[in-house]
Design an enzyme around this catalytic site. Sequence first.
Site, PDB file in Angstrom:
ATOM      1  N   TYR A  87       5.749 -12.170   4.614  1.00 56.21           N
ATOM      2  CA  TYR A  87       4.682 -11.440   3.923  1.00 56.21           C
ATOM      3  C   TYR A  87       4.135 -12.316   2.794  1.00 56.21           C
ATOM      4  CZ  TYR A  87       2.429  -7.268   1.821  1.00 56.21           C
ATOM      5  OH  TYR A  87       1.543  -6.337   1.304  1.00 56.21           O
ATOM      6  N   THR A  92       0.829  -1.208   0.000  1.00 55.51           N
ATOM      7  CA  THR A  92       0.000   0.000   0.000  1.00 55.51           C
ATOM      8  C   THR A  92       0.863   1.257   0.000  1.00 55.51           C
ATOM      9  OG1 THR A  92      -1.721  -1.190   1.199  1.00 55.51           O
ATOM     10  CG2 THR A  92      -1.832   1.210   1.267  1.00 55.51           C
ATOM     11  N   LYS A 107       2.266 -11.834   7.801  1.00 56.76           N
ATOM     12  CA  LYS A 107       1.142 -11.051   7.319  1.00 56.76           C
ATOM     13  C   LYS A 107       0.508 -11.850   6.199  1.00 56.76           C
ATOM     14  CE  LYS A 107      -0.500  -6.928   5.059  1.00 56.76           C
ATOM     15  NZ  LYS A 107      -0.260  -5.717   4.294  1.00 56.76           N
ATOM     16  N   ILE A 119      -2.555  -6.133   9.700  1.00 53.48           N
ATOM     17  CA  ILE A 119      -1.806  -5.068   9.016  1.00 53.48           C
ATOM     18  C   ILE A 119      -2.635  -4.753   7.788  1.00 53.48           C
ATOM     19  CG2 ILE A 119       0.316  -4.385   7.866  1.00 53.48           C
ATOM     20  CD1 ILE A 119       1.796  -6.587   9.339  1.00 53.48           C
TER      21      ILE A 119
END
Lengths: 305, 305
Positions: B142, B50, B172, B213
């Site tokens: 991730y 993001t 995540k 997150i």
Amino acid sequence: MTEQVFPRGVFCAALTPLDQDLNPNLPAFAAHCRYLVEEGCTGVALLGTTGEANSFSTDERKALLEAALAGGVAPTQLMPGTGVASLPETVALTRHALSVGVTTVVMLPPFYYKGVSEDGLIAAYAQIIERVGDDRLRVVLYHIPQVSGVPIPHGVIAALRARFPGIVTGIKDSSGDLAHMTALVERFPGFSVLAGADPLMLPLLKVGGAGAITATTNLCARDLRFVFDHHADPAKAAEVEAAQGRVVAARERASRFPQMASLKALTAARTGDANWHRLRPPLMALSDGERAALLGAGDEFAKAS
Amino acid sequence: MTEQVFPRGVFCAALTPLDQDLNPNLPAFAAHCRYLVEEGCTGVALLGTTGEANSFSTDERKALLEAALAGGVAPTQLMPGTGVASLPETVALTRHALSVGVTTVVMLPPFYYKGVSEDGLIAAYAQIIERVGDDRLRVVLYHIPQVSGVPIPHGVIAALRARFPGIVTGIKDSSGDLAHMTALVERFPGFSVLAGADPLMLPLLKVGGAGAITATTNLCARDLRFVFDHHADPAKAAEVEAAQGRVVAARERASRFPQMASLKALTAARTGDANWHRLRPPLMALSDGERAALLGAGDEFAKAS
């Protein structure tokens, strides 16, 4: 007409040898680049997918390009990959190439974000070319959607050719799809379409393609160059067919196990230098069993090529 | 048991504001990070998907982390993304974070090569952790296969936890698949599983997850924090349900058009700063029409959040 297309010829997507710490081995790389030119490559497309470039840092990439130059390969014979996910680093790598006299680069699109719009891709390439700001630049777009995840559609090519005529001059099409390459040749006259797979160079040349940038050329550059030079000569049809057969066989051999590891294993066999076996993670060398299966049945090939 | 899991809480995948040259706007970024902490975020997961991090250079990323620290956010509240395609640059970014006192990082796998083996992924993460060589390091893996193209399988997590206990502490999970997150919680006791999508944090907490997150936290951190703090309190069930409803609505609103551009447009509306609209190519700002459609019908939301 196609004679004016640039770049044109047989380019090797050069392997990158690593030292025992998995860092680039610069002297061995320079020697490999020299070997490729001696074997008949028009030029060396270093720092591409096959060269593990995206596992290297900006500094490592610059050092590899400089090593090839210092090793005696002419700037006009070098065509480095400079496209990375980060826009400023793509600019920095491209500027660095120009700063050492290397004007033609192969440029991946920014490849982290997927499903981006055509306008977004055009804007990214435009930002890069404008930030580089050097009319000497020649960009070969790099279409390899199965790895990058970011295809380069016709609309992007058309927009970039219109906006940067004489700069965006070609595309490496590694889709493996001859129909896709042929459509590019038909849609974009004067654009250099280079096959990313050795066996497809010959049929692509017959419809107006400009040559190839390929991985198997690390093994069989002489044969692919023969095909390139003589494919239109009826008197050499049998020899071209034989050379093409060896190219196809070499590629098939290198594709039985992971291709880059196989090419390194075969290069280790050719040079007698076991250091060639290493790859940087996440890519891995062949297992002992794979290596034995690859080399055992055809060691004469590894030696002969 | 789950109380010992680290990290734990509500973390914002912070947006990165750009100046008119499309370079990071450091003062505006620092202000945004402070805002997120004031709104209730446990911490700020800057420089993620993001945050457009993979469009930034190593130097830009370091500058953004330093700007957040200089802006007054504590090192323990910052969790930067440091995983890039290049292995040495992942090491350099991770070392830099540690050098400024930031010990927890979110680490993408090397994401250029696709279809890599589990052994290759394990070797890549191991190389990075060993080259960083700092026992203070805490790594959140991730998993965002729809963008990175490189999923992180159970086998990789198991191997890394065994080899680097106390260092590889969480993941995540941005797959958007609650069943996948739940399976991670069940398979790996003591491992921090963080949802990558706001609406899924609540159901994930109920099965032992550690928090989230998320991107929409740029808009609705206060509500998501309320859900996190009170989801197990029967006396607050109605308030939790209302807050969760607002979180779901905020995410749906931000997903009608491209999400990151929408989040930036909504942040521009909240702050009154039109500079927030910009994205770095290949990502693009919303068109005027999209912006009007997004903001017109619900400006009160943009102002209220």
